[in-house]
Scaffold this motif. Structure first.
Motif, PDB file in Angstrom:
ATOM      1  N   ASN A 299       0.825  -1.213   0.000  1.00  0.00           N
ATOM      2  CA  ASN A 299       0.000   0.000   0.000  1.00  0.00           C
ATOM      3  C   ASN A 299       0.857   1.260   0.000  1.00  0.00           C
ATOM      4  O   ASN A 299       0.501   2.267  -0.621  1.00  0.00           O
ATOM      5  CB  ASN A 299      -0.923   0.004   1.216  1.00  0.00           C
ATOM      6  N   TRP A 300       1.973   1.204   0.710  1.00  0.00           N
ATOM      7  CA  TRP A 300       2.875   2.357   0.747  1.00  0.00           C
ATOM      8  C   TRP A 300       3.440   2.645  -0.644  1.00  0.00           C
ATOM      9  O   TRP A 300       3.417   3.795  -1.106  1.00  0.00           O
ATOM     10  CB  TRP A 300       4.006   2.087   1.745  1.00  0.00           C
ATOM     11  N   ILE A 301       3.932   1.604  -1.312  1.00  0.00           N
ATOM     12  CA  ILE A 301       4.488   1.780  -2.653  1.00  0.00           C
ATOM     13  C   ILE A 301       3.420   2.313  -3.609  1.00  0.00           C
ATOM     14  O   ILE A 301       3.647   3.266  -4.371  1.00  0.00           O
ATOM     15  CB  ILE A 301       5.053   0.449  -3.187  1.00  0.00           C
ATOM     16  N   ILE A 302       2.237   1.716  -3.546  1.00  0.00           N
ATOM     17  CA  ILE A 302       1.161   2.138  -4.441  1.00  0.00           C
ATOM     18  C   ILE A 302       0.710   3.556  -4.098  1.00  0.00           C
ATOM     19  O   ILE A 302       0.354   4.346  -4.980  1.00  0.00           O
ATOM     20  CB  ILE A 302      -0.017   1.149  -4.358  1.00  0.00           C
ATOM     21  N   GLY A 303       0.739   3.901  -2.814  1.00  0.00           N
ATOM     22  CA  GLY A 303       0.391   5.259  -2.408  1.00  0.00           C
ATOM     23  C   GLY A 303       1.347   6.287  -2.985  1.00  0.00           C
ATOM     24  O   GLY A 303       0.933   7.377  -3.410  1.00  0.00           O
ATOM     25  N   VAL A 305       3.041   5.917  -5.775  1.00  0.00           N
ATOM     26  CA  VAL A 305       2.709   5.987  -7.207  1.00  0.00           C
ATOM     27  C   VAL A 305       1.451   6.827  -7.415  1.00  0.00           C
ATOM     28  O   VAL A 305       1.364   7.620  -8.361  1.00  0.00           O
ATOM     29  CB  VAL A 305       2.515   4.569  -7.784  1.00  0.00           C
ATOM     30  N   LEU A 306       0.472   6.673  -6.520  1.00  0.00           N
ATOM     31  CA  LEU A 306      -0.771   7.443  -6.618  1.00  0.00           C
ATOM     32  C   LEU A 306      -0.503   8.943  -6.524  1.00  0.00           C
ATOM     33  O   LEU A 306      -1.009   9.732  -7.331  1.00  0.00           O
ATOM     34  CB  LEU A 306      -1.734   7.010  -5.510  1.00  0.00           C
ATOM     35  N   ILE A 334      -6.245   3.070 -10.933  1.00  0.00           N
ATOM     36  CA  ILE A 334      -5.825   1.702 -10.604  1.00  0.00           C
ATOM     37  C   ILE A 334      -5.232   1.648  -9.198  1.00  0.00           C
ATOM     38  O   ILE A 334      -5.548   0.751  -8.404  1.00  0.00           O
ATOM     39  CB  ILE A 334      -4.805   1.191 -11.647  1.00  0.00           C
ATOM     40  N   CYS A 335      -4.378   2.616  -8.882  1.00  0.00           N
ATOM     41  CA  CYS A 335      -3.769   2.660  -7.543  1.00  0.00           C
ATOM     42  C   CYS A 335      -4.838   2.829  -6.467  1.00  0.00           C
ATOM     43  O   CYS A 335      -4.778   2.185  -5.408  1.00  0.00           O
ATOM     44  CB  CYS A 335      -2.764   3.806  -7.464  1.00  0.00           C
ATOM     45  N   THR A 336      -5.812   3.692  -6.728  1.00  0.00           N
ATOM     46  CA  THR A 336      -6.886   3.919  -5.760  1.00  0.00           C
ATOM     47  C   THR A 336      -7.690   2.650  -5.527  1.00  0.00           C
ATOM     48  O   THR A 336      -8.032   2.310  -4.381  1.00  0.00           O
ATOM     49  CB  THR A 336      -7.816   5.044  -6.258  1.00  0.00           C
TER      50      THR A 336
END
Length: 352
Positions: A299-303, A305-306, A334-336
């Motif tokens: 979630n941190w990595i995707i956050g 990227v978001l 997609i990230c959301t």
């Protein structure tokens, strides 16, 4: 020359070492007000004011998006506009373009409002830092070690004196700083290496007060030495972080751990998980440790990227690059979806 590609200009004007310092060190190793690695007063106050843990998590995510992806664009747009409006400004004077834009384009009423806003921002920051610093001096040092059982009136008077002394010291320090960027750099350098101990204190039972104290003191000792030898920011971070980390890890092993009673109390209340708390968790088999660190990391990595998707997507829309805007928009969606799905699987029942 692979170590200096400044001739290309723009984003390539940094040396490779400088780029690595920014992208690989500052975000986790340096303490900076409002962006403290491992959490800090600013972030903690926002989170603790929320209704529950779920609300605090989403509020923090919302803050990261607005702070890093939305707020910079008014600055960027004005800055780029001044490059066109005032092309004859020297590189050293580019910042004054903001002042020229205020002078030339704001009507009288808004101009006065903006000046008042500048003063308000300045005073609120000064007041916050002075009160913050004074609270450390009085509550964490003076009241604990110098005068333990005095009346509150005494502590109030001493705090007033401490506030004045801090202000005088601040004015003295500003005499040696010619640009605001110099202050930012000094703050990051003086906190270099502290970030890691602030993160690991949540995941490793062995970190104690001396670990943090040594990590706070070491950069101030090392900083003048490396500056004297001609090392400039951000290359100073490589030396500061390395030396500070060696010092605080050594101090951690050379000093006694926090007493077991305190550790057990902390574990019962916070129930941190992970292998580095195993020594304590084994003594409390009835306390359920936190789990799901792999999911949190994802979630941190995707956050991240978001946030960058929204930042660059907003820029693409502002500058009319519609194709890039839709690509960033799709990536942000997609990230959301991924973050929302991952968080929906968490058990929030204990935190409501």
């Amino acid at each position: 020359d692979v170590t200096n590609i400044s001739s290309l200009g723009g984003a390539f004007s940094l040396t490779v070492a400088s780029f690595l310092a920014y992208i690989g060190i500052i975000w986790w190793a340096s303490w900076y007000p409002g962006a403290e690695p491992g959490g800090g007063g600013y972030v903690a106050q926002r989170m603790m004011s929320a209704k529950n843990e779920k609300h605090s998590l989403f509020a923090t995510l919302f803050f990261q998006i607005t702070h890093y992806a939305v707020r910079p664009w008014p600055w960027i747009i004005v800055g780029l506009s001044t490059l066109v409006l005032y092309p004859n400004l020297s590189v050293e004077s580019k910042g004054i373009g903001y002042v020229y834009a205020m002078r030339d384009f704001l009507p009288v009423g808004l101009k006065g409002l903006l000046v008042a806003a500048f003063f308000a921002a300045y005073m609120s920051t000064i007041a916050t830092q002075l009160n913050w610093g004074t609270s450390y001096i009085i509550n964490d040092f003076y009241k604990r070690f110098i005068k333990k059982n005095e009346q509150e009136k005494h502590y109030v008077n001493i705090s007033r004196l401490a506030t004045i002394l801090l202000m005088v010291l601040s004015v003295f320090v500003t005499l040696f700083i010619s640009r605001i960027s110099g202050a930012w750099q000094f703050i990051m350098e003086s906190g270099a290496g502290l970030g890691l101990v602030l993160i690991l204190r949540w995941f490793w039972w062995r970190v104690n007060a001396w670990s943090e104290i040594s990590a706070m003191v070491t950069p101030f000792i090392v900083y003048p030495i490396i500056k004297y030898n001609g090392v400039e920011f951000p290359n100073t971070l490589f030396y500061l972080v390395t030396i500070t980390t060696i010092v605080w890890v050594s101090v951690t092993y050379l000093t006694k751990p926090t007493d077991e009673k305190t550790l057990l109390s902390f574990y019962k209340k916070i129930h941190p998980g992970g292998i580095l708390w195993k020594k304590i968790s084994d003594t409390l088999p009835n306390v359920k440790s936190d789990t799901g660190f792999a999911g949190m990391f994802i979630n941190w990595i995707i956050g991240v990227v978001l946030v960058y998707s929204i930042l660059f997507g907003s820029g693409s829309l502002i500058f009319g690059n519609i194709g890039s805007f839709f690509l960033y928009l799709i990536l942000a969606i997609i990230c959301t979806i991924i973050i929302t799905f991952n968080l929906s699987k968490m058990d929030w029942s204990e935190n409501q």
